[in-house]
Design a protein around this motif. Structure first.
Motif, PDB file in Angstrom:
ATOM      1  N   LYS B  50       0.814  -1.071  -0.078  1.00 48.82           N
ATOM      2  CA  LYS B  50      -0.023   0.061  -0.096  1.00 48.82           C
ATOM      3  C   LYS B  50       0.944   1.328  -0.029  1.00 48.82           C
ATOM      4  CE  LYS B  50      -4.203   1.715   2.363  1.00 48.82           C
ATOM      5  NZ  LYS B  50      -5.233   1.306   3.575  1.00 48.82           N
ATOM      6  N   GLY B  51       2.090   1.121   0.497  1.00 48.23           N
ATOM      7  CA  GLY B  51       2.704   2.290   0.823  1.00 48.23           C
ATOM      8  C   GLY B  51       3.714   2.778  -0.371  1.00 48.23           C
ATOM      9  N   ILE B  52       3.904   1.841  -1.579  1.00 52.17           N
ATOM     10  CA  ILE B  52       4.808   1.695  -2.411  1.00 52.17           C
ATOM     11  C   ILE B  52       4.460   3.113  -3.188  1.00 52.17           C
ATOM     12  CG2 ILE B  52       5.732   0.877  -4.660  1.00 52.17           C
ATOM     13  CD1 ILE B  52       5.689  -2.019  -3.331  1.00 52.17           C
ATOM     14  N   GLU B  53       3.036   3.293  -3.379  1.00 60.42           N
ATOM     15  CA  GLU B  53       2.671   4.679  -4.174  1.00 60.42           C
ATOM     16  C   GLU B  53       3.363   5.610  -3.540  1.00 60.42           C
ATOM     17  OE1 GLU B  53      -1.245   4.954  -6.475  1.00 60.42           O
ATOM     18  OE2 GLU B  53      -1.631   6.252  -4.414  1.00 60.42           O
ATOM     19  N   GLY B  57       6.044   8.132  -5.608  1.00 58.36           N
ATOM     20  CA  GLY B  57       5.478   9.292  -6.060  1.00 58.36           C
ATOM     21  C   GLY B  57       4.861   9.069  -7.279  1.00 58.36           C
ATOM     22  N   THR B  58       4.632   7.930  -7.900  1.00 60.72           N
ATOM     23  CA  THR B  58       3.707   7.591  -9.162  1.00 60.72           C
ATOM     24  C   THR B  58       2.548   7.064  -8.819  1.00 60.72           C
ATOM     25  OG1 THR B  58       5.087   6.041  -9.469  1.00 60.72           O
ATOM     26  CG2 THR B  58       5.830   7.884 -10.897  1.00 60.72           C
ATOM     27  N   LYS B  59       1.656   7.037  -9.848  1.00 59.39           N
ATOM     28  CA  LYS B  59       0.454   6.419  -9.741  1.00 59.39           C
ATOM     29  C   LYS B  59       0.496   5.091  -9.955  1.00 59.39           C
ATOM     30  CE  LYS B  59      -4.122   6.633  -8.809  1.00 59.39           C
ATOM     31  NZ  LYS B  59      -4.493   6.739  -7.357  1.00 59.39           N
TER      32      LYS B  59
END
Lengths: 264, 276
Positions: B50-53, B57-59
């Motif tokens: 969940k936190g990777i976005e 910084g990208t969608k």
């Protein structure tokens, strides 16, 4: 009487820290059906090694053991169906109850559950175990009681040959007497052949029909207890079995134990 | 085998399963500890997804990432249980000091080991299912495309190869009472690293990718993700299914044969006993 166990020139050595320890140096013995045969010797003399070979847990370097005609190495499955064992440590799953442990053992020997429970109750009653406590974990049992459960485990499978590896060592005097009287009771009522290893001279004399003294991996004397004592008449007044051991090994059981530990 | 002998082996098989169930019951506090640990680990992996976005910084397709990480964690949990229970079956007997009694009983070694495997599969499925239920409370999982039939197929096929691998590993505590279990855990850790549990193996250096191709977990994880995330069918995943079938067909009989051979070796060396 037929031969229950026939051992022919058994040799076994172990490697320990690059050192070779010769545990058995050519053991031959014959046990007749229905007999209690005592293998008498100090700690480290090779008694347990012999029992483990007869139990199919160890393969000898040389020689052979057959039990009721079946070779313990090439026909181990047939041997396993005819034997059971009680060793110095009761060896149970400590957190499981006596019934759970016994039902597991019964299952391994293919005994149906209902039959196993019937046997457990019958044997427990006969061997003086409190039936109410059979559902308690084995870790809550005294050593003497654990050993009685171990005897129930062994007899539940109705073995033709029972291997008793120092079954009374470490027990308090009362538990020891109980286990000895159980062995005597079985001898009088069942036709089970028993091989008993012990370093307790009195026990050997009291229980065994025939004994062999094992010292430093060799059998140094064998015969009926009364015959072995008779050989000392004229040399010792009213000889005891301690004297028999002293005569054939040249040392007392305590000295022999020290020597075995040193040589290991 | 006669019907009498078969009945004997079936009773022995049930005895092993029942004993392991009794162990689980008796050590329930430890079961709770392991469950909490695995559950926390899976939830953590979900939150990493969940936190990777935010981190990149990208969608991104966050739902896909969460499920990707969770599947890795839960499937690895299942395969680890299978591997551990089977691999440590000898070590347990040695710790409990019952090894001599079990190995002198008139039971085929295949019955002994395969029954332990049977229990491990049942236990593993139940525990992983429970973890999935707990984890689904934390995340809004999109399982709309999931092909559960394929997922079950992958689980079944991969179980065979992991059971085989577990039996091979069970040899280690048999032949080395002192170091066997430690080596089993090192082996398990290496499987985790090489098999792409939380990543595609393409990100690994080439030599590690080659090693990863030998691990059944690589194909199991890929197959499971393809069935749940993309809804693929078994024929569509054939490239991952056939290596699993092949590894299972090789590892299971080879594991049993190897174990039997090493048991004879242990009996010659005198290491088949309570203490080393």
């Amino acid at each position: 009487m037929a031969d229950a166990l026939l051992a022919n020139n058994i040799v076994k050595a172990f490697k320990k820290s690059r050192k070779e320890i010769k545990a058995l140096k050519g053991i031959s013995l014959r046990i007749k059906e229905g007999e209690i045969y005592g293998l008498l010797g100090p700690n480290g003399s090779g008694k347990s090694t012999f029992i483990r070979i007869a139990s199919t847990l160890l393969i000898p370097d040389r020689g052979s053991i057959s039990i009721f005609g079946y070779d313990s190495v090439s026909n181990s499955a047939s041997v396993q169906r005819m034997i059971n064992r009680v060793s110095v440590e009761a060896s149970f799953f400590r957190k499981l109850s006596a019934v759970e442990n016994l039902c597991f053992s019964a299952g391994l020997y293919g005994i149906p559950r209902r039959e196993a429970l019937k046997k457990i109750n019958g044997l427990a009653e006969r061997f003086g175990l409190d039936l109410k406590r059979l559902k308690d974990p084995l870790e809550d049992f005294s050593r003497g009681m654990q050993q009685k459960v171990a005897i129930v485990r062994a007899f539940m499978t109705e073995p033709k040959m029972l291997l008793l590896d120092e079954p009374t060592t470490g027990l308090d005097p009362r538990a020891k007497r109980d286990v000895q009287s159980l062995i005597n009771d079985v001898k009088n009522t069942m036709n089970t052949t028993m091989l008993l290893t012990t370093h307790d001279m009195d026990e050997a004399e009291k229980l065994c029909d025939y004994v062999a003294i094992i010292h430093l991996g060799r059998i140094v004397a064998s015969g009926r207890p009364s015959e072995l004592k008779k050989q000392l008449l004229g040399k010792v007044d009213n000889p005891s079995f301690e004297d028999v051991f002293l005569e054939f090994t040249g040392m007392s059981i305590e000295e022999a134990e020290y020597q075995e530990v040193e040589s290991a | 085998m006669s019907s009498q002998a078969l009945a004997r082996e079936l009773r022995a098989s049930w005895a092993f399963i029942e004993r392991n169930f009794n162990f689980t019951k008796r050590y329930w506090k430890w079961e709770l500890v392991f469950f909490a640990y695995t559950m926390a680990n899976s939830v953590t992996m979900g939150f990493i997804g969940k936190g990777i976005e935010a981190f990149s910084g990208t969608k991104l397709d966050t739902s896909y990432l969460i499920l990707y990480m969770l599947l890795g964690s839960i499937l690895w949990g299942y395969l680890s249980i299978l591997f551990e229970i089977v691999a440590e079956t000898v070590a347990w007997e040695r710790w409990e000091e019952t090894i001599e009694y079990t190995f002198m009983a008139p039971v085929r070694r295949a019955t002994h080991l395969l029954s332990t495997c049977g229990y491990a599969i049942l236990y593993g499925i139940l525990r992983s299912g429970l973890i999935l239920v707990v984890v689904s409370v934390f995340f809004d999982l999109d399982l709309g495309r999931a092909n559960f039939l394929s997922a079950a197929g992958i689980l079944a096929v991969s179980s065979f190869s992991f059971v085989g691998l577990g039996i091979v590993a069970a040899v280690l505590p048999l032949i080395s009472p002192e170091k066997g279990v430690q080596v089993v855990h090192i082996f398990q850790a290496l499987l985790l690293m090489f098999s792409g549990v939380y990543y595609e193996i393409d990100v690994l250096p080439v030599w590690m990718q080659q090693v990863g191709k030998l691990s059944p977990a690589t194909y199991a994880l890929r197959g499971m993700r393809a069935s749940i995330l993309e809804g693929r069918t078994m024929p569509e995943m054939w490239n991952d299914v056939w290596p699993l079938i092949l590894l299972g067909a090789l590892l299971l009989p080879l594991g049993l044969m190897f174990f039997k051979r090493m048991e004879a070796w242990a009996k010659k060396r005198g290491v088949l006993k309570r203490s080393g």
